[in-house]
Design a protein around this motif. Sequence first.
Motif, PDB file in Angstrom:
ATOM      1  N   ALA A  18       7.535   4.114  -8.587  1.00 60.17           N
ATOM      2  CA  ALA A  18       6.427   3.856  -8.379  1.00 60.17           C
ATOM      3  C   ALA A  18       5.616   4.389  -9.488  1.00 60.17           C
ATOM      4  CB  ALA A  18       5.786   2.867  -7.732  1.00 60.17           C
ATOM      5  N   THR A  19       5.938   5.944  -9.706  1.00 61.91           N
ATOM      6  CA  THR A  19       5.131   7.263 -10.188  1.00 61.91           C
ATOM      7  C   THR A  19       5.527   6.836 -11.005  1.00 61.91           C
ATOM      8  OG1 THR A  19       5.415   8.136  -8.623  1.00 61.91           O
ATOM      9  CG2 THR A  19       3.728   7.564  -8.285  1.00 61.91           C
ATOM     10  N   ARG A  30       8.482   2.523  -3.618  1.00 65.90           N
ATOM     11  CA  ARG A  30       7.482   3.372  -3.726  1.00 65.90           C
ATOM     12  C   ARG A  30       7.777   5.032  -4.592  1.00 65.90           C
ATOM     13  NH1 ARG A  30       5.825   6.293   1.973  1.00 65.90           N
ATOM     14  NH2 ARG A  30       7.388   7.759   1.795  1.00 65.90           N
ATOM     15  N   ASP A  56       0.984  -1.572   0.083  1.00 66.38           N
ATOM     16  CA  ASP A  56      -0.286   0.129  -0.047  1.00 66.38           C
ATOM     17  C   ASP A  56       0.533   1.085  -0.340  1.00 66.38           C
ATOM     18  OD1 ASP A  56      -2.103  -1.343  -0.238  1.00 66.38           O
ATOM     19  OD2 ASP A  56      -2.780  -1.133   2.240  1.00 66.38           O
ATOM     20  N   SER A  59      -7.135  -0.092  -9.717  1.00 67.93           N
ATOM     21  CA  SER A  59      -6.831  -0.388  -8.931  1.00 67.93           C
ATOM     22  C   SER A  59      -5.886  -2.147  -9.089  1.00 67.93           C
ATOM     23  CB  SER A  59      -8.005  -0.970  -7.496  1.00 67.93           C
ATOM     24  OG  SER A  59      -8.345  -1.647  -7.800  1.00 67.93           O
ATOM     25  N   LEU A  82       0.053   5.513  -6.841  1.00 65.35           N
ATOM     26  CA  LEU A  82      -1.096   5.838  -8.241  1.00 65.35           C
ATOM     27  C   LEU A  82      -1.997   5.473  -7.322  1.00 65.35           C
ATOM     28  CD1 LEU A  82       1.380   2.307  -8.790  1.00 65.35           C
ATOM     29  CD2 LEU A  82       1.517   3.858  -9.924  1.00 65.35           C
ATOM     30  N   ARG A  83      -2.404   5.406  -6.660  1.00 66.46           N
ATOM     31  CA  ARG A  83      -3.599   6.111  -5.368  1.00 66.46           C
ATOM     32  C   ARG A  83      -4.077   6.910  -6.038  1.00 66.46           C
ATOM     33  NH1 ARG A  83      -4.332   4.073   0.005  1.00 66.46           N
ATOM     34  NH2 ARG A  83      -6.154   5.084   0.232  1.00 66.46           N
ATOM     35  N   GLN A 122      -2.779  -0.977 -10.283  1.00 65.80           N
ATOM     36  CA  GLN A 122      -1.691  -0.196  -9.104  1.00 65.80           C
ATOM     37  C   GLN A 122      -1.570  -1.615  -8.736  1.00 65.80           C
ATOM     38  OE1 GLN A 122      -4.035   0.887  -5.999  1.00 65.80           O
ATOM     39  NE2 GLN A 122      -4.997   2.781  -7.327  1.00 65.80           N
ATOM     40  N   ARG A 123      -1.586  -2.833  -8.294  1.00 63.13           N
ATOM     41  CA  ARG A 123      -1.149  -4.165  -7.364  1.00 63.13           C
ATOM     42  C   ARG A 123      -0.640  -4.540  -8.622  1.00 63.13           C
ATOM     43  NH1 ARG A 123      -1.844  -7.119  -3.254  1.00 63.13           N
ATOM     44  NH2 ARG A 123      -1.215  -8.916  -3.509  1.00 63.13           N
ATOM     45  N   ARG A 153       1.536  -2.929 -10.886  1.00 61.74           N
ATOM     46  CA  ARG A 153       3.256  -1.840 -10.984  1.00 61.74           C
ATOM     47  C   ARG A 153       3.655  -2.202  -9.590  1.00 61.74           C
ATOM     48  NH1 ARG A 153       1.114   3.127 -14.051  1.00 61.74           N
ATOM     49  NH2 ARG A 153       2.511   4.011 -13.571  1.00 61.74           N
ATOM     50  N   GLY A 154       2.788  -2.247  -8.735  1.00 64.43           N
ATOM     51  CA  GLY A 154       3.304  -1.876  -7.121  1.00 64.43           C
ATOM     52  C   GLY A 154       3.867  -3.241  -6.931  1.00 64.43           C
ATOM     53  N   THR A 211       1.818   1.668  -3.301  1.00 65.81           N
ATOM     54  CA  THR A 211       1.069   2.077  -4.940  1.00 65.81           C
ATOM     55  C   THR A 211       0.384   3.328  -4.307  1.00 65.81           C
ATOM     56  OG1 THR A 211      -0.747   0.513  -2.966  1.00 65.81           O
ATOM     57  CG2 THR A 211       0.824  -0.206  -5.281  1.00 65.81           C
TER      58      THR A 211
END
Lengths: 273, 278, 324
Positions: C152-153, C149, C97, C110, C103-104, C113-114, C116-117, C100
């Motif tokens: 990720a974006t 983290r 979490d 979602s 991304l959230r 998100q998961r 890519r996370g 992601t």
Amino acid sequence: MGLVPFAAFVGLFLIWPAVSLFRLAVRPTRNSNISAMREAVTGSYLDSFLYTIKLSFLSALLGAICGTFLTAAVMRVERPAWVRQAVSSFAGVAANLGGIPLAFAFLAALGTQGLVTKALSWFGIDLIGAGFTISNFAGITLVYLYFQIPLMFLVTLPAFEGLRPTWREAAANLGAGPTRYWRHIGLPILAPALLGGFLLLFANAFSAYATAYALSSGGARLIPVQIRFFLQGNTITGKDNLGYAMAAWMIILMIAVMGAYLLLRKRAEQWQR
Amino acid sequence: MATLTNRLKTPLWAWVVITLAAIFFVLPMLAMARFAFQRVPVALLGRNTLFDRWTLDGLVDMFRDPDFRPALWLSLRISVLTVALTLLVMLPTALWVNVQAPRLRSMVETATLLPYVIPPIALVVGAGGAFRDLAPWFLRSDYCLVPFYAVLAMPFTFRSLDTGLRSIDLKTLIEASRSLGAPPTTTLLRVVVPNISSALLGTIFLTITVVLGEFTIASLLLKPTLPLYMSYSQGRNPQGALGLAILLLALTTLLFFAATRLRRRGADRKMIRIGAMP
Amino acid sequence: MSHPKDMYFESVTKTFDATVALENFSLTVRSGELLTLLGPSGCGKTTALRIAAGFERPDTGRVLVGAVDITNQPPHLRQMGMVFQSYSLFPHLSVIDNVTFGLRMKRVASQEQRMRGLRMLELVRMEGLTDRLPHQLSGGQQQRVALARALATQPDVLLLDEPLSALDAKVRAEVRDEIRTLTTRLGTTTVFVTHDQEEALGISDRICVMNKGIVEQVGSPTEIYDHPRSSFVADFVGELNRIRLGGVDLVVRPEQVILDNCHTADTGGEIVATSFHGSFMRYQVRLDDGQAVTAIAKHTPGSGMRAGTRVTVKIGDEKHERSV
């Protein structure tokens, strides 16, 4: 081994009295055929419990909300450095204030002959006529807020101080502005401390005796004052079982509330590491 | 490396909240002070009479009252004894937990919070039932308040001592002292105590504030302490009673200030935990 | 994937109360490179990073990414990923979490998100610990998650604020290598802030040495080390001897000092202390005229000299002699 004196001390002057209380509460009596523990939560006695719970809940809720805002406000004041210091010190005193001095102060301010009552009447506001007295439900709630708000402040200040600036900055980097920061990061992190604070305030209000007693007329319906009514000094009222039972129920409630509080506190501490 | 943080301006709402709080908390105190020290009925209070007839007579009458002194002395004696008992029980406990059994700390700390689970009203009622049959002489003595007050002060006193002890490296201090040949008593009195003197003083002050403020237990056991005397004299001499309340409040505030000051000086800030009991 | 862009600091000045943190600071961070801001504490390197992130606003000057002026953009609208010194993971969110979260905030679906996370966590070798809470991780693991983290974006620029300084030596080297590998592999433009010159030399494509809010020198690690443009740079990066031999002031690196235990016409001295570092040996030498010199010699079996040994001192590579 080194804990023997402490254990003996706590055992003799805290645990043993509590255990005796339960023993006395469940002791059979001649003049009643239902157990005192049962009787204490029926009829008018149940009403007293509900009244006390209602009052404690409301004063805890209002105290928690106001206290949280006060903490948030004080956290934002950096410039005159003494403000935070002064509020903290005052909160320490006020949170432990109660009983006679507090009742005196509110009577002098908001009683029928109170200074604030009088000042408001100058502006055409008739407090007494509006049904407010310091010893009804609203009045007692207001008086209790005097120690509830500072207590909430003391409980939440470390939590607010524990919010690391890097969390806010990391959230901002990841695209969360101030509003979304509070919704997704700030409040969830504070939640255990805030909820724990509310529970502590509830327990605090429920067990407050001195203030309720000093506000006599309205306080008379509150459980702590009822307990005293049945167990005045050394006199036997014949219903002393009922007093013990009420006190026993009170402890049961406190165990539940304080247990939950401790669990929440543990969670909050874990996150702080 | 030290980061320079943004100096955020305090927003308006924060000042509004603080001002409202200040009004709510200061007004009752002002009203009480006016009632205690001004002999003008509220009905006659106005612009012209605001500074009339301020007097300490109520308080002076109270000091002359024959019941006042015994109540004062009783509260003082109980304060001293409660401080002694607290140090006797809590200091060794806090030391033990810090030196010998750190794993038991959280258990002991939780135990010190028990007075919140067993509130004064329940405690005194239970104690009455428990001691009445077994040791009636105990409840008859005015000094029976001492152990109960020490119990009520426990959450404050343990925390204060524990914080003080944790802020010094107690174990190393003791080992160093022992390796230099000091016997245990010398170690305690000349090495440990001087290092936690501020925590000790804070503990003492906090204990006294508890004793001077306690009403419930004294009231149910009918012990004529100062808070109880204050409550009774309300009918005879209301001004004196309120004056006394203010005096006690001022004293408590002073002691509390001193205690927190000392604690802050003696303790590492990180030790103050989230959800700290007041 | 966002297009790789250069980032520019243009004459940025920032003052805190009376202290100047940055003065007329100009720097170009080339797209895809890892640039290190190196300097002692208070040199302005962190301020520069925080201005890039948007946490501080420059008094004057601009910050641009590509052609876009971001000087007045609030931090949450910039495309910057940041890794802090320590404890920046959100304590109430699990590892996945945390990763992601960005991304959230960007409202990515979602499922994606998961996915890519998890991919990011694989890249930092943390895929086995997705559901742990931060307090259950070691310091090194926390920083790896923080790195995942931040990346990720797919930010324009990755900002690293002394991310290794809270870790112990061995983990530090591991995470450092990981940062290098990952940013190279993803081609992420990276600004790395540190006060540790060894770290800077090891990880960077280019180094910007800063002092008192001013750029002292920008260049590749070897340029900075071999050709320091000021005595500050020479002093700060690597170790330095300042000695006077034969009437000439010399500035020499310890590895350029050659010790010999046979007597020649050169300067003589005595070894006063030695310390063994595995691959090399350090010698503290007191010259006959009282000057102190530090020398480093590669270690080979049987090559060590003891304290008390008489030696002659020679300076190796002539081109590094310069008077300062």
